[in-house]
Each structure stands twice: as C-alpha cells, then as structure tokens.
Design a protein around this motif. Structure first.
Motif, mmCIF file in Angstrom:
data_model
loop_
_atom_site.group_PDB
_atom_site.id
_atom_site.type_symbol
_atom_site.label_atom_id
_atom_site.label_comp_id
_atom_site.label_asym_id
_atom_site.label_seq_id
_atom_site.Cartn_x
_atom_site.Cartn_y
_atom_site.Cartn_z
ATOM 1 N N ILE A 294 83.999 -13.255 77.571
ATOM 2 C CA ILE A 294 82.736 -13.630 76.935
ATOM 3 C C ILE A 294 81.577 -13.361 77.886
ATOM 4 O O ILE A 294 80.535 -12.838 77.484
ATOM 5 C CB ILE A 294 82.757 -15.119 76.506
ATOM 6 C CG1 ILE A 294 83.834 -15.327 75.444
ATOM 7 C CG2 ILE A 294 81.400 -15.557 75.981
ATOM 8 C CD1 ILE A 294 84.068 -16.774 75.089
ATOM 9 N N TYR A 295 81.779 -13.690 79.146
ATOM 10 C CA TYR A 295 80.737 -13.496 80.163
ATOM 11 C C TYR A 295 80.312 -12.033 80.254
ATOM 12 O O TYR A 295 79.131 -11.739 80.479
ATOM 13 C CB TYR A 295 81.274 -13.993 81.513
ATOM 14 C CG TYR A 295 80.238 -14.076 82.599
ATOM 15 C CD1 TYR A 295 79.309 -15.108 82.615
ATOM 16 C CD2 TYR A 295 80.197 -13.139 83.626
ATOM 17 C CE1 TYR A 295 78.369 -15.207 83.621
ATOM 18 C CE2 TYR A 295 79.261 -13.229 84.635
ATOM 19 C CZ TYR A 295 78.355 -14.261 84.627
ATOM 20 O OH TYR A 295 77.423 -14.352 85.621
ATOM 21 N N LYS B 294 71.001 -14.410 80.084
ATOM 22 C CA LYS B 294 71.679 -15.598 79.545
ATOM 23 C C LYS B 294 72.911 -15.996 80.369
ATOM 24 O O LYS B 294 73.481 -17.057 80.147
ATOM 25 C CB LYS B 294 72.124 -15.349 78.101
ATOM 26 C CG LYS B 294 71.015 -14.967 77.158
ATOM 27 C CD LYS B 294 70.158 -16.139 76.838
ATOM 28 C CE LYS B 294 69.141 -15.708 75.785
ATOM 29 N NZ LYS B 294 68.024 -16.598 75.720
ATOM 30 N N LYS B 295 73.313 -15.174 81.311
ATOM 31 C CA LYS B 295 74.542 -15.433 82.062
ATOM 32 C C LYS B 295 74.455 -16.709 82.897
ATOM 33 O O LYS B 295 75.411 -17.462 82.971
ATOM 34 C CB LYS B 295 74.888 -14.235 82.950
ATOM 35 C CG LYS B 295 75.467 -13.090 82.161
ATOM 36 C CD LYS B 295 75.925 -11.960 83.055
ATOM 37 C CE LYS B 295 76.547 -10.879 82.174
ATOM 38 N NZ LYS B 295 77.116 -9.798 82.936
ATOM 39 N N GLU B 296 73.318 -16.940 83.505
ATOM 40 C CA GLU B 296 73.144 -18.141 84.330
ATOM 41 C C GLU B 296 73.265 -19.402 83.475
ATOM 42 O O GLU B 296 73.917 -20.367 83.858
ATOM 43 C CB GLU B 296 71.783 -18.091 85.027
ATOM 44 C CG GLU B 296 71.500 -19.269 85.911
ATOM 45 C CD GLU B 296 72.374 -19.284 87.152
ATOM 46 O OE1 GLU B 296 72.535 -20.376 87.722
ATOM 47 O OE2 GLU B 296 72.908 -18.232 87.534
ATOM 48 N N LEU C 236 79.216 -23.941 81.240
ATOM 49 C CA LEU C 236 80.640 -24.102 81.544
ATOM 50 C C LEU C 236 80.865 -25.157 82.624
ATOM 51 O O LEU C 236 81.820 -25.933 82.553
ATOM 52 C CB LEU C 236 81.254 -22.767 81.972
ATOM 53 C CG LEU C 236 81.352 -21.707 80.874
ATOM 54 C CD1 LEU C 236 81.943 -20.425 81.432
ATOM 55 C CD2 LEU C 236 82.171 -22.212 79.698
ATOM 56 N N TYR C 237 79.974 -25.207 83.613
ATOM 57 C CA TYR C 237 80.079 -26.239 84.643
ATOM 58 C C TYR C 237 79.900 -27.626 84.033
ATOM 59 O O TYR C 237 80.609 -28.570 84.393
ATOM 60 C CB TYR C 237 79.044 -26.024 85.754
ATOM 61 C CG TYR C 237 79.255 -24.789 86.587
ATOM 62 C CD1 TYR C 237 80.518 -24.257 86.807
ATOM 63 C CD2 TYR C 237 78.177 -24.155 87.172
ATOM 64 C CE1 TYR C 237 80.697 -23.127 87.583
ATOM 65 C CE2 TYR C 237 78.354 -23.018 87.955
ATOM 66 C CZ TYR C 237 79.616 -22.509 88.151
ATOM 67 O OH TYR C 237 79.783 -21.399 88.930
#
Length: 160
Positions: free
Chosen positions: A79-80, A87-89, A95-96
């Motif tokens: 997905i990443y 938007k990745k950050e 997720l964290y």
C-alpha cells in the motif's frame, strides 16, 4: 526538550540492550546446564525448563520494543508503494497510531492479568506468576514510548 527526551530514550534503549543480553546469556546458560545435567550426570533439574521458558517470554517482549526503535520488524509495504509522496508521512504516522492503540489495549488487559496472578506460583520454582506476566505491560509501555518517538521526533530507526 526534544534532546532531553531523545537522551532519555537512548538511555532506556541501552539499558534494554544490556537487560536483553543478560537475559539471553542466562537463558542459554540455564539450558546448557539442563543438557549437561541430563546427558552427563543423568539427572533432571526441575526448575531449568521453567526458568528458560520465562526468560524467553521476557526476551520476546523486550525484543518487540527493541525492534520497534530500530524499525526492525517485517512489514508489508504494498500500500505504501502506491501512496502519493506527500501522503506517505501521514500514512506512516497513522500506522504508528494504530500500533499504539493495539499496545495500549494489550497493556490494559495484561496489566489486570498480571496483578491478578501474583497469588499464583509456578510449579517448579514457586515464583509468583505476576513477575512472568509483568513482561507484557512493560513491553507494551516500551513499545508505545518508541512509537511516540517515531511520531513526534520522527526517527526511522536507530543504528546498532
């Protein structure tokens, strides 16, 4: 403030590393003692199997937090790879947060479980089982601390 928090987490990390190695060495020594006792002396030491198992449980939960700090867990990044760069950050921090919610839930239930099992003792060593189950809430707290570090201080992984 960030430097103080980072130094505190570095101190916790180095203490965890020391504890991890001591537990591992103790576990291996006790297992070796059992092998020698059975094969050479033809006797069975009753507490060695139990102690090895309990040390392994502690190693697992300390190791979870240890790997979180170093980004050492296996992850699926399919997905990443498809998310836009801007938007990745946000996705990573999301997720964290999910992991923090998971560890908080495990902490809540394991803490109650730990407290209720201090009256039960292990069969061979007569150790209160609460000490064994204490590894879960401690591992969860350490994991949450290192996940918060990733969110707020934004560290990908700490080198060895």
């Amino acid at each position: 403030m960030v430097n103080i928090l980072r130094k505190l987490l570095d101190y916790i990390d180095s203490a965890m590393k020391y504890i991890f190695y001591v537990l591992l060495a103790t576990m291996l020594g006790v297992a070796f003692l059992q092998v020698i006792a059975r094969s050479v002396l033809s006797i069975s030491v009753s507490w060695t199997d139990e102690l090895t198992r309990y040390l392994f449980i502690w190693l697992i939960f300390i190791g979870i937090a240890f790997s979180i700090r170093r980004a050492g867990h296996i992850s699926i990044d399919t997905i990443y790879l498809f998310i836009k760069e801007d938007k990745k950050e946000t996705y990573r921090k999301f997720l964290y947060i999910l992991q923090i919610v998971f560890f908080a839930a495990v902490f809540f239930f394991s803490f109650n479980f730990m407290v209720s099992n201090f009256t039960n003792t292990s069969p061979a060593m007569q150790l209160p089982m609460g000490y064994v189950y204490m590894s879960l809430p401690i591992g969860c707290i350490l994991s949450i601390l290192f996940l918060l570090e990733k969110i707020f201080i934004d560290r990908e992984g700490v080198p060895e």
